[in-house]
Structure formats: C-alpha cells, structure tokens
Design a protein around this motif. Structure first.
Motif, PDB file in Angstrom:
ATOM      1  N   VAL A  24      51.640 -22.379   6.709  1.00 32.20           N
ATOM      2  CA  VAL A  24      51.341 -22.267   5.309  1.00 32.20           C
ATOM      3  C   VAL A  24      50.511 -23.508   4.813  1.00 32.20           C
ATOM      4  N   ILE A  53      60.068 -21.341   3.368  1.00 27.70           N
ATOM      5  CA  ILE A  53      59.088 -21.941   4.362  1.00 27.70           C
ATOM      6  C   ILE A  53      59.857 -23.143   4.919  1.00 27.70           C
ATOM      7  N   GLU A  68      55.885 -20.385   7.479  1.00 33.17           N
ATOM      8  CA  GLU A  68      56.798 -19.615   7.068  1.00 33.17           C
ATOM      9  C   GLU A  68      57.912 -19.533   7.701  1.00 33.17           C
ATOM     10  N   LYS A  86      56.627 -18.547  -3.091  1.00 33.56           N
ATOM     11  CA  LYS A  86      55.772 -17.655  -2.150  1.00 33.56           C
ATOM     12  C   LYS A  86      56.830 -17.358  -0.934  1.00 33.56           C
TER      13      LYS A  86
END
Length: 104
Positions: A92, A25, A38, A22
C-alpha cells in the motif's frame, strides 16, 4: 494523505492492523523501516493475523499467515514458504514523515 500512526507506536520489530476506507491493511516495522500491506493472503484472500495486530512469526522476522503458515519477507511482501511461494502481499503506498506513517 491519511495518518496511520507514529513509528514509535509500533514495537520494533512489530506490526499493527488498521481498517481504512481502502480496506484492511497492516503496518510492519523493523528498526526504522516501515512497510504497509493489504491484509490479504495471496493464497486465499483471507486476513493474515492470528490475533489482533499479530502479523509476524514467533521470531518477529517474517510476516506470517495464521491460516496457511505462509511466510513473507517484510521488505517486499514476497512469499518465501508455504502454499504460495513467489506470490506477494499487495503493498500500500505510504510514507514516513517526521516519525508519522501516512497512507498516500
């Protein structure tokens, strides 16, 4: 769910970065609270850390952007100083279960 790390693997207070599918992070910890964001400054969209896993200011109270010196609250990601006051880091979705931090 994706397992990131054990809460006890993080300094208290402390931070640690991760590369996931993703994107980039980071996790910050203060006492038993853990927050995941993030790794992107809302001002320019660049990574926040100045060295590997170093996302906090010198007092380890706030998240700090190494480039702009913007400061963000750990619990909300809100910018409280620097070039982007009122902006926020992107949280997140995560949870802590049995001492392990997971991405949802």
């Amino acid at each position: 769910m994706l397992e990131l790390c054990a809460v006890d693997d993080l300094e208290n207070p402390g931070s640690k970065g991760f590369e996931t599918e993703k994107g980039s992070i980071f996790v910050v910890r203060r006492n038993e609270e853990v927050f995941v964001y993030e790794n992107s400054c809302p001002h320019f969209g660049i990574n926040l850390e100045w060295q590997k896993d170093r996302f906090l200011d010198s007092e380890k109270r706030l998240i700090q952007c190494a480039t702009h010196r913007a400061l963000f609250l750990m619990e909300s990601g809100e910018c409280v100083a620097g070039p982007c006051p009122g902006d926020r880091l992107t949280a997140v979705p995560s949870k802590v279960e049995q001492g392990i931090v997971y991405l949802l």
